[in-house]
Scaffold this active site. Structure first.
Site, mmCIF file in Angstrom:
data_model
loop_
_atom_site.group_PDB
_atom_site.id
_atom_site.type_symbol
_atom_site.label_atom_id
_atom_site.label_comp_id
_atom_site.label_asym_id
_atom_site.label_seq_id
_atom_site.Cartn_x
_atom_site.Cartn_y
_atom_site.Cartn_z
ATOM 1 N N GLU A 270 0.828 -1.208 0.000
ATOM 2 C CA GLU A 270 0.000 0.000 0.000
ATOM 3 C C GLU A 270 0.866 1.264 0.000
ATOM 4 O OE1 GLU A 270 -4.186 -0.369 1.923
ATOM 5 O OE2 GLU A 270 -3.024 0.859 3.287
ATOM 6 N N HIS A 291 7.756 -26.731 -0.794
ATOM 7 C CA HIS A 291 7.113 -27.861 -1.457
ATOM 8 C C HIS A 291 5.934 -27.418 -2.321
ATOM 9 C CE1 HIS A 291 9.486 -30.880 0.807
ATOM 10 N NE2 HIS A 291 9.627 -29.833 1.597
ATOM 11 N N LYS A 405 -14.250 0.744 -3.795
ATOM 12 C CA LYS A 405 -15.331 1.160 -2.893
ATOM 13 C C LYS A 405 -16.362 1.986 -3.654
ATOM 14 C CE LYS A 405 -12.464 1.726 1.232
ATOM 15 N NZ LYS A 405 -11.954 2.724 2.176
HETATM 16 O O1 PA5 Z 1 -3.938 1.312 5.967
HETATM 17 C C1 PA5 Z 1 -5.007 1.822 5.721
HETATM 18 O O2 PA5 Z 1 -5.166 3.043 5.767
HETATM 19 C C2 PA5 Z 1 -6.195 0.978 5.391
HETATM 20 O O3 PA5 Z 1 -5.841 -0.364 5.367
HETATM 21 C C3 PA5 Z 1 -7.286 1.179 6.431
HETATM 22 O O4 PA5 Z 1 -6.778 0.897 7.713
HETATM 23 C C4 PA5 Z 1 -8.485 0.298 6.131
HETATM 24 O O5 PA5 Z 1 -8.973 0.612 4.862
HETATM 25 C C5 PA5 Z 1 -9.564 0.459 7.159
HETATM 26 O O6 PA5 Z 1 -9.992 1.796 7.234
HETATM 27 P P1 PA5 Z 1 -10.784 2.308 8.494
HETATM 28 O O7 PA5 Z 1 -9.890 2.201 9.680
HETATM 29 O O8 PA5 Z 1 -11.142 3.732 8.197
HETATM 30 O O9 PA5 Z 1 -12.008 1.440 8.650
#
Ligand code: PA5
Length: 420
Positions: A270, A291, A405
């Site tokens: 990310e 394996h 989303k």
């Molecule tokens: O690292 C990030 O920002 C994302 O993985 C969020 O943590 C994830 O999308 C969850 O978001 P939220 O905490 O607003 O529910």
């Protein structure tokens, strides 16, 4: 202290590596000053009052709950599960059940069945408070909690970790009187495991969160001036990427690291995968995966490098028994510790893969305990930030996560997302 090593090879351009290390070292201050660089100084300036409340809440949950249902996804989920499972799982009465990290009805039913008619509490974790996966799971478990205990007692069993001032979950927590913990504004989800996001579940699991934070603080002291070994690892990743090695496999020989690998994949994937750039983060747990994936790593397309997380400490207790006969051909291992055999397999794998043309990096961890894990988490966070800056991207945003989303909301008919 976490160490970084690599096996010199023709794929590593030493001059480029030294230049890149110098560049990576300059980015520590940039990370620290970034609006999302709160994790850099967290081990020395975390909120002690909240830390004490986390311990108190964990104690209450241990006293009144057989299960803690941890509801969250991505950065609001992977970190605490990684820590708890890498350290061997829950140590006390309260077991952790994870929910809201998918939209699978099968998984949610399984979580509900596991909790059954046992006593339980909920830790719902969401910075925005509107992420669909945890929001749906929270509704379901909240209903079960209210049916079981009534509104008043249910409210005392819900712990909301969310934004300090705003958002749907924050507003509900205030209205209903849930105990709340804060997802700091200056720390993104994937860098937040050492905040309340991760610490409540980790403490409930019986893990010593003081030692975890101490480990992170010790590692910060080593890295804070010039990035130390984290800058070297970050630089090496970029040097290998420039040579066409655009897949990194995090490898270790300890199945307890499976969820740690998942946390690491989110951290790097990310942080770096944007603007058409990035190293694709993958993982294996050996010798199991030798394996299944070993063939590809040894002889497949030469675009991958491997980073082995090596646990230095010895684990004694399981030895190969002696028999008076040698029908299974294992006499040569009689009396040997399984840990010695596992570590030897690790050495052999590194040597074989290097001979097969895979650049091999090593991250040395002293032990599998709270202190070492706190240090390892901090090391990877720092390395990830420095590596992202070397790559020329912002390692703290994740604009691409919104695309699915928006389309999902459109398809589900969420108000405000109608097809334009
Ligand atoms: O690292 C990030 O920002 C994302 O993985 C969020 O943590 C994830 O999308 C969850 O978001 P939220 O905490 O607003 O529910």
């Amino acid at each position: 202290m976490i160490e970084f090593k690599y096996a010199p090879s023709e794929q590593v351009d030493e001059a480029a590596y030294q230049t890149k290390i110098d560049e990576a070292r300059t980015y520590v201050a940039r990370a620290q000053q970034d609006d999302f660089g709160g994790w850099v100084d967290l081990p020395v300036n975390y909120d002690k009052e909240e830390f004490a409340r986390i311990k108190a809440a964990a104690k209450k949950i241990n006293e009144d709950s057989d299960y803690l249902v941890c509801i969250g996804i991505g950065g609001s989920y992977l970190g605490h599960r990684a820590v708890i499972e890498t350290l061997g799982g829950e140590r006390g009465r309260t077991k952790i059940v994870y929910a809201g990290n998918s939209l699978s009805p099968r998984m949610l039913e399984k979580a509900i069945a596991e909790v059954g008619d046992k006593d339980f509490s909920i830790n719902v974790i969401s910075k925005s408070g509107t992420t669909t996966e945890p929001a749906v799971a929270f509704r379901v478990f909240k209903q079960i909690l209210i049916d079981k205990y009534g509104e008043e007692e249910a409210a005392k069993r819900i712990y909301a970790t969310t934004d300090a001032n705003k958002g749907a979950l924050h507003d509900e927590a205030v209205a209903k009187g849930y105990e709340t913990f804060v997802v700091p504004d200056n720390i993104g989800g994937r860098y937040s495991v050492l905040t309340a996001v991760g610490l409540l579940a980790i403490a409930v699991a019986g893990v010593n969160i003081d030692a975890l934070m101490d480990g992170a603080e010790e590692e910060r002291a080593v890295l804070i001036s010039d990035g130390g070994a984290a800058a070297e690892y970050a630089a090496m990743r970029n040097v290998l990427l420039a040579k066409g090695y655009d897949i990194e496999i995090l490898a270790n020989f300890e199945p307890q690291f499976v969820m740690f690998n998942e946390w690491w994949k989110q951290l790097f994937g990310e942080s770096e995968g944007k603007e058409g750039k990035g190293i694709y983060p993958a993982s294996v747990v050996d010798s199991t995966d030798l394996h299944s994936m070993g063939q590809y790593i040894q002889e497949g397309r030469r675009a991958l490098f491997e980073t082995f997380v090596e646990v230095q400490g010895e684990y004694r207790g399981v030895t190969v028994p002696s028999f008076g006969e040698n029908l299974d051909g294992l006499q040569y291992l009689e009396g040997k510790e399984l840990d010695y055999i596992n570590k030897t397999a690790n050495v052999a794998t590194r040597e074989a893969h290097k001979a097969g043309g895979v650049p091999v990096l090593e991250i040395l961890v002293p032990e599998i305990d709270e202190r070492a894990l706190g240090g390892l988490i901090y090391f990877f966070e720092m390395a990830c930030a420095l590596s992202g800056f070397c790559l020329g991207v912002n390692p703290f945003n994740q604009p691409g996560v919104e695309a699915y989303k928006n389309r999902m909301f459109e398809l589900l008919g969420k108000p405000g997302y109608e097809k334009k």
